[in-house]
Every structure is written in structure tokens, then in C-alpha cells.
Motif scaffolding. Structure first.
Motif, PDB file in Angstrom:
ATOM      1  N   ILE A  25       0.844  -1.196   0.000  1.00  0.00           N
ATOM      2  CA  ILE A  25       0.000   0.000   0.000  1.00  0.00           C
ATOM      3  C   ILE A  25       0.882   1.250   0.000  1.00  0.00           C
ATOM      4  N   ASP A  26       1.942   1.241   0.810  1.00  0.00           N
ATOM      5  CA  ASP A  26       2.874   2.362   0.816  1.00  0.00           C
ATOM      6  C   ASP A  26       3.547   2.510  -0.547  1.00  0.00           C
ATOM      7  N   HIS A  27       3.977   1.385  -1.110  1.00  0.00           N
ATOM      8  CA  HIS A  27       4.616   1.414  -2.428  1.00  0.00           C
ATOM      9  C   HIS A  27       3.698   2.054  -3.464  1.00  0.00           C
ATOM     10  N   GLN A  28       2.446   1.620  -3.486  1.00  0.00           N
ATOM     11  CA  GLN A  28       1.486   2.182  -4.436  1.00  0.00           C
ATOM     12  C   GLN A  28       1.316   3.688  -4.207  1.00  0.00           C
ATOM     13  N   HIS A  29       1.232   4.093  -2.968  1.00  0.00           N
ATOM     14  CA  HIS A  29       1.095   5.511  -2.629  1.00  0.00           C
ATOM     15  C   HIS A  29       2.304   6.305  -3.135  1.00  0.00           C
ATOM     16  N   TYR A  30       3.507   5.794  -2.907  1.00  0.00           N
ATOM     17  CA  TYR A  30       4.723   6.488  -3.338  1.00  0.00           C
ATOM     18  C   TYR A  30       4.766   6.620  -4.865  1.00  0.00           C
ATOM     19  N   VAL A  31       4.434   5.541  -5.558  1.00  0.00           N
ATOM     20  CA  VAL A  31       4.460   5.561  -7.023  1.00  0.00           C
ATOM     21  C   VAL A  31       3.392   6.511  -7.563  1.00  0.00           C
ATOM     22  N   GLU A  32       2.211   6.502  -6.959  1.00  0.00           N
ATOM     23  CA  GLU A  32       1.159   7.431  -7.390  1.00  0.00           C
ATOM     24  C   GLU A  32       1.584   8.878  -7.174  1.00  0.00           C
ATOM     25  N   ASN A  33       2.228   9.162  -6.045  1.00  0.00           N
ATOM     26  CA  ASN A  33       2.728  10.518  -5.808  1.00  0.00           C
ATOM     27  C   ASN A  33       3.782  10.915  -6.837  1.00  0.00           C
TER      28      ASN A  33
END
Length: 133
Positions: A25-33
Motif C-alpha cells: 500500500i505504501d509502495h502504491q502511494h509512493y508511485v502514485e505521488n
């Protein structure tokens, strides 16, 4: 995200992502940012500054070469020609080729848009551009 450095031949250094697992979930958040940040950039200068701030010179070179390898594969250049002209390995070419074979929608879109912009600039200036910028 921790990073460590590994030594490559000829005293070049390449950053690597830590081997510690990142929460998906953190990874997805970082990539989306990251993608949103680039999408929100208003000028090529802003994007260039983001690249300089986020990536090492080696990482920028690596990304730029991979894009150019993709473009050359799309235009049916041979592995041998790409290796000779770009100083890349057959492993890099194979990796990009696999991406194009399995998906590669982003690379194909980028190629199509760059080719169109190059053609438009070529017609306007009367010679094929080395760079659009």
C-alpha cells in the motif's frame, strides 16, 4: 526507502533500492505521488529539475538509454546496431524488448508522440532535430 550503493566497473556507482520489503500500500502511494508529481509539472524545465533532484546522473542516463533502446526496437533496429551505436548490453536490449513484447504501452505511446513531435519540428526547421528541446 533506504538505498545502498554497489560498485560497478570503471568506478561507476549505481543506486539500488533496499532489499527490505515495502508495504504494498505504501509502495502504491509512493508511485502514485511520483507519477502525479510529473503529471502536474507545467514545463519541461520543471520536469528537468525534478529529474535532477530525484535521480543521479547515472539513473537519468539509464532511463534515457532504455527509452532510446525501446524507440530503436520499435523502428526495427537490430540488436547489433543498438549495441554498437549506444554502448548498451544485449541484456538491456532484451529486457526492453521483453517489456515491449509483453506490454510496453507507455513506451509505445512515448515513441509515437516523440516521433510526431520530431516530424513536426523537422518539417518546420527543414532538418531532422537531434533534440526537441
Amino acid at each position: 526507502m533506504g538505498r545502498y550503493i554497489i560498485k560497478l566497473s570503471k568506478r561507476l556507482y549505481m543506486s539500488k533500492v533496499s532489499r527490505r520489503k515495502l508495504n504494498p500500500i505504501d509502495h502504491q502511494h509512493y508511485v502514485e505521488n511520483l507519477t502525479a508529481t510529473f503529471a502536474m509539472a507545467k514545463t519541461k524545465e520543471e520536469i528537468a529539475q525534478l529529474f535532477k533532484d530525484l535521480f543521479t546522473h547515472t539513473e537519468i542516463t539509464m532511463l534515457a538509454k532504455r527509452l532510446e533502446v525501446a524507440r530503436r526496437l520499435i523502428t526495427e533496429n537490430t540488436y547489433e546496431d543498438i549495441i554498437e551505436e549506444m554502448a548498451v548490453t544485449d541484456r538491456t536490449i532484451a529486457s526492453v524488448s521483453n517489456t515491449l513484447a509483453n506490454e510496453g504501452h507507455g513506451l509505445r505511446t512515448a515513441h509515437d508522440r516523440l516521433a510526431k513531435a520530431e516530424d513536426e519540428k523537422w518539417h518546420t526547421k527543414g532538418k531532422k532535430p537531434k533534440s526537441l528541446f
